[in-house]
Design an enzyme around this catalytic site. Structure first.
Site, PDB file in Angstrom:
ATOM      1  N   ASN A   7       0.857  -1.181   0.000  1.00 21.38           N
ATOM      2  CA  ASN A   7       0.000   0.000   0.000  1.00 21.38           C
ATOM      3  C   ASN A   7       0.897   1.235   0.000  1.00 21.38           C
ATOM      4  O   ASN A   7       1.528   1.541   1.004  1.00 21.38           O
ATOM      5  CB  ASN A   7      -0.900  -0.025   1.246  1.00 21.38           C
ATOM      6  CG  ASN A   7      -1.687   1.252   1.413  1.00 21.38           C
ATOM      7  OD1 ASN A   7      -1.772   2.072   0.499  1.00 21.38           O
ATOM      8  ND2 ASN A   7      -2.267   1.432   2.593  1.00 21.38           N
ATOM      9  N   TRP A   8       0.915   1.911  -1.136  1.00 22.28           N
ATOM     10  CA  TRP A   8       1.829   3.059  -1.258  1.00 22.28           C
ATOM     11  C   TRP A   8       1.284   4.331  -0.611  1.00 22.28           C
ATOM     12  O   TRP A   8       1.997   5.341  -0.533  1.00 22.28           O
ATOM     13  CB  TRP A   8       2.126   3.329  -2.737  1.00 22.28           C
ATOM     14  CG  TRP A   8       3.041   2.326  -3.359  1.00 22.28           C
ATOM     15  CD1 TRP A   8       3.766   1.362  -2.718  1.00 22.28           C
ATOM     16  CD2 TRP A   8       3.340   2.199  -4.745  1.00 22.28           C
ATOM     17  NE1 TRP A   8       4.503   0.640  -3.626  1.00 22.28           N
ATOM     18  CE2 TRP A   8       4.255   1.135  -4.871  1.00 22.28           C
ATOM     19  CE3 TRP A   8       2.931   2.873  -5.897  1.00 22.28           C
ATOM     20  CZ2 TRP A   8       4.763   0.738  -6.111  1.00 22.28           C
ATOM     21  CZ3 TRP A   8       3.432   2.476  -7.124  1.00 22.28           C
ATOM     22  CH2 TRP A   8       4.339   1.424  -7.235  1.00 22.28           C
ATOM     23  N   LYS A   9       0.006   4.317  -0.229  1.00 19.16           N
ATOM     24  CA  LYS A   9      -0.581   5.521   0.388  1.00 19.16           C
ATOM     25  C   LYS A   9      -0.314   6.736  -0.517  1.00 19.16           C
ATOM     26  O   LYS A   9      -0.329   6.601  -1.735  1.00 19.16           O
ATOM     27  CB  LYS A   9      -0.040   5.697   1.813  1.00 19.16           C
ATOM     28  CG  LYS A   9      -0.172   4.409   2.633  1.00 19.16           C
ATOM     29  CD  LYS A   9       0.190   4.564   4.089  1.00 19.16           C
ATOM     30  CE  LYS A   9       0.017   3.225   4.815  1.00 19.16           C
ATOM     31  NZ  LYS A   9       0.241   3.336   6.254  1.00 19.16           N
ATOM     32  N   HIS A  92      -9.376   1.579   5.191  1.00 17.00           N
ATOM     33  CA  HIS A  92      -8.065   1.673   5.851  1.00 17.00           C
ATOM     34  C   HIS A  92      -8.161   2.681   7.004  1.00 17.00           C
ATOM     35  O   HIS A  92      -8.908   3.662   6.910  1.00 17.00           O
ATOM     36  CB  HIS A  92      -7.015   2.126   4.839  1.00 17.00           C
ATOM     37  CG  HIS A  92      -5.619   2.032   5.377  1.00 17.00           C
ATOM     38  ND1 HIS A  92      -5.097   2.987   6.221  1.00 17.00           N
ATOM     39  CD2 HIS A  92      -4.659   1.098   5.211  1.00 17.00           C
ATOM     40  CE1 HIS A  92      -3.866   2.638   6.552  1.00 17.00           C
ATOM     41  NE2 HIS A  92      -3.570   1.490   5.949  1.00 17.00           N
ATOM     42  N   GLU A 164      -4.987  -4.516  10.890  1.00 19.60           N
ATOM     43  CA  GLU A 164      -3.956  -3.489  11.033  1.00 19.60           C
ATOM     44  C   GLU A 164      -4.227  -2.698  12.304  1.00 19.60           C
ATOM     45  O   GLU A 164      -5.005  -1.730  12.294  1.00 19.60           O
ATOM     46  CB  GLU A 164      -3.989  -2.538   9.827  1.00 19.60           C
ATOM     47  CG  GLU A 164      -3.639  -3.214   8.517  1.00 19.60           C
ATOM     48  CD  GLU A 164      -3.003  -2.234   7.537  1.00 19.60           C
ATOM     49  OE1 GLU A 164      -1.947  -2.584   6.998  1.00 19.60           O
ATOM     50  OE2 GLU A 164      -3.528  -1.126   7.330  1.00 19.60           O
ATOM     51  N   GLY A 170       2.977   2.360  10.944  1.00 23.25           N
ATOM     52  CA  GLY A 170       3.979   3.410  10.811  1.00 23.25           C
ATOM     53  C   GLY A 170       4.687   3.772  12.096  1.00 23.25           C
ATOM     54  O   GLY A 170       5.367   4.793  12.167  1.00 23.25           O
ATOM     55  N   SER A 208       3.929  -1.877  10.561  1.00 19.48           N
ATOM     56  CA  SER A 208       5.370  -1.914  10.847  1.00 19.48           C
ATOM     57  C   SER A 208       6.025  -3.245  10.482  1.00 19.48           C
ATOM     58  O   SER A 208       6.922  -3.721  11.183  1.00 19.48           O
ATOM     59  CB  SER A 208       5.633  -1.566  12.315  1.00 19.48           C
ATOM     60  OG  SER A 208       5.258  -0.213  12.561  1.00 19.48           O
ATOM     61  N   GLY A 229       3.175  -0.940   4.247  1.00 22.84           N
ATOM     62  CA  GLY A 229       3.253   0.438   3.786  1.00 22.84           C
ATOM     63  C   GLY A 229       4.694   0.868   3.586  1.00 22.84           C
ATOM     64  O   GLY A 229       5.295   0.631   2.533  1.00 22.84           O
TER      65      GLY A 229
HETATM   66  P1  13P Z   1       3.359   0.538   7.696  1.00 33.55           P
HETATM   67  O1  13P Z   1       3.873  -0.720   7.034  1.00 33.55           O
HETATM   68  O2  13P Z   1       4.070   1.765   7.225  1.00 33.55           O
HETATM   69  O3  13P Z   1       3.286   0.398   9.169  1.00 33.55           O
HETATM   70  O4  13P Z   1       1.860   0.737   7.158  1.00 33.55           O
HETATM   71  C1  13P Z   1       0.972  -0.320   7.251  1.00 33.55           C
HETATM   72  C2  13P Z   1      -0.249   0.006   6.506  1.00 33.55           C
HETATM   73  O5  13P Z   1      -1.005   0.889   6.889  1.00 33.55           O
HETATM   74  C3  13P Z   1      -0.526  -0.732   5.268  1.00 33.55           C
HETATM   75  O6  13P Z   1      -1.819  -0.519   4.816  1.00 33.55           O
END
Ligand code: 13P
Length: 249
Positions: A7-9, A92, A164, A170, A208, A229
Site C-alpha cells: 500500500n503506497w498511500k 483503511h 492493522e 507506521g 510496521s 506500507g
Molecule cells: P506501515 O507498514 O508503514 O506500518 O503501514 C501499514 C499500513 O497501513 C498498510 O496498509
C-alpha cells in the site's frame, strides 16, 4: 500462496511508480507469492501498463459505493476494474481518520466491490486506547459485524480481512505474531458466526512489517499474508520482504 500487498498511500510520482514496477516484475520471486501493488489512483494506469503480462496484481486504495452520479471526487468499482485492478482496500484506518469513513460505508464499499468482481481488502484494527480499555475484541467485533453485515458465506469468502492495529501502523512497533494470530482467530470466529463462513477467510496482517520480522507472521498462525506500507516503497526493500515471505510462506 502467501499474499504480499504494497500500500503506497500518498507516495510516489508516476515515474517512481513505474520504476518500482519495472524492478519488481523482473524478480522470479514474484511468481511465488500473490504480489499486489496499490498505487495512488493517478498512478494506476502507468503501473498497469508496466506490469501487464507479469504476475503482479493491481489494487486501489479506496472505492465509492455508488456507480455513477453526482458524487464529486469519488471513484467507482467499475472504473477501478476498468483500470485493471483486481483488489481494493476498504476502510483503511487512514481513510477512517482523514476521510471519516465508517463501518456502514465499509459495508457498502464491500458490496460494490464484490458486485464488480473486485476483491475487497477490508481493514480492521483497534487503537491503543481500545486495546487498553476493553481489549481488541469489542472494537474489532463492531468493525467486522458492521462491515460484513448481511453477507452470506459465499460473499464473505471473497473478502480479505486486513488486521492493522492502529498503534502498529507506521510506528515501528508491530504486533507480535502471537497477537496477530490471536486476533485472526477471533475474526474468523466472529465472521463465521455472522455469515456462516466456517473456513476459507483470508486474513492479512499489517503494521510496521519489515524484512526482519515478516517471516514470523506466516509460520502457521492463521495469517495468510501481509499488507505493508513504509517498507514497500523502496523496490530493493520490497524484494527483501518478498524473499522473506517466499522463504516462510
Ligand atoms: P506501515 O507498514 O508503514 O506500518 O503501514 C501499514 C499500513 O497501513 C498498510 O496498509
Amino acid at each position: 500462496m502467501a499474499i504480499l500487498a504494497a500500500n503506497w498511500k500518498l507516495h510516489k510520482t508516476t515515474a517512481e511508480a513505474v520504476a518500482w514496477a519495472r524492478a519488481v516484475k523482473r524478480s522470479p520471486l514474484a511468481h511465488r507469492a500473490e504480489v499486489i501493488v496499490m498505487p495512488g489512483f493517478l498512478q494506476i494506469p502507468a503501473v498497469a501498463a508496466e506490469i501487464a503480462q507479469s504476475p503482479i496484481s493491481l489494487g486501489a486504495q479506496d472505492v465509492f459505493w455508488e456507480q455513477s452520479g453526482a458524487y464529486t471526487g469519488m471513484v467507482s468499482a467499475a472504473q477501478i476494474t476498468e483500470a485493471g485492478c483486481r483488489y481494493v482496500l476498504v476502510a483503511h484506518s487512514e481513510r477512517r481518520r482523514y476521510a471519516a469513513e465508517d463501518d456502514e460505508g465499509a459495508h457498502a464499499r464491500i458490496r460494490a466491490a464484490l458486485a464488480h468482481g473486485l476483491t475487497p481488502v477490508y481493514c480492521v484494527g483497534e487503537d491503543m486506547d481500545q486495546r487498553n480499555a476493553g481489549g481488541f475484541r469489542r472494537a474489532l467485533k463492531e468493525q467486522y459485524d458492521r462491515g460484513f453485515g448481511g453477507l452470506c458465506a459465499d460473499e464473505a469468502r471473497r473478502v480479505i480481512v486486513a488486521y492493522e492495529p492502529v498503534w502498529a501502523i507506521g510506528s515501528g512497533q508491530p504486533a507480535t505474531p502471537e497477537q496477530a494470530s490471536e486476533v485472526a482467530a477471533a475474526i474468523r470466529e466472529g465472521v463465521g458466526a455472522r455469515t456462516g463462513l466456517l473456513e476459507g477467510l483470508r486474513i492479512l496482517y499489517g503494521g510496521s512489517v519489515a524484512p526482519d520480522n515478516v517471516g514470523g507472521y506466516l509460520l502457521g498462525g492463521g495469517i495468510d499474508g501481509i499488507l505493508v506500507g513504509t517498507a514497500s516503497l523502496d523496490p530493493i526493500g520490497f524484494l527483501a520482504l518478498l524473499k522473506a515471505v517466499v522463504g516462510n510462506g
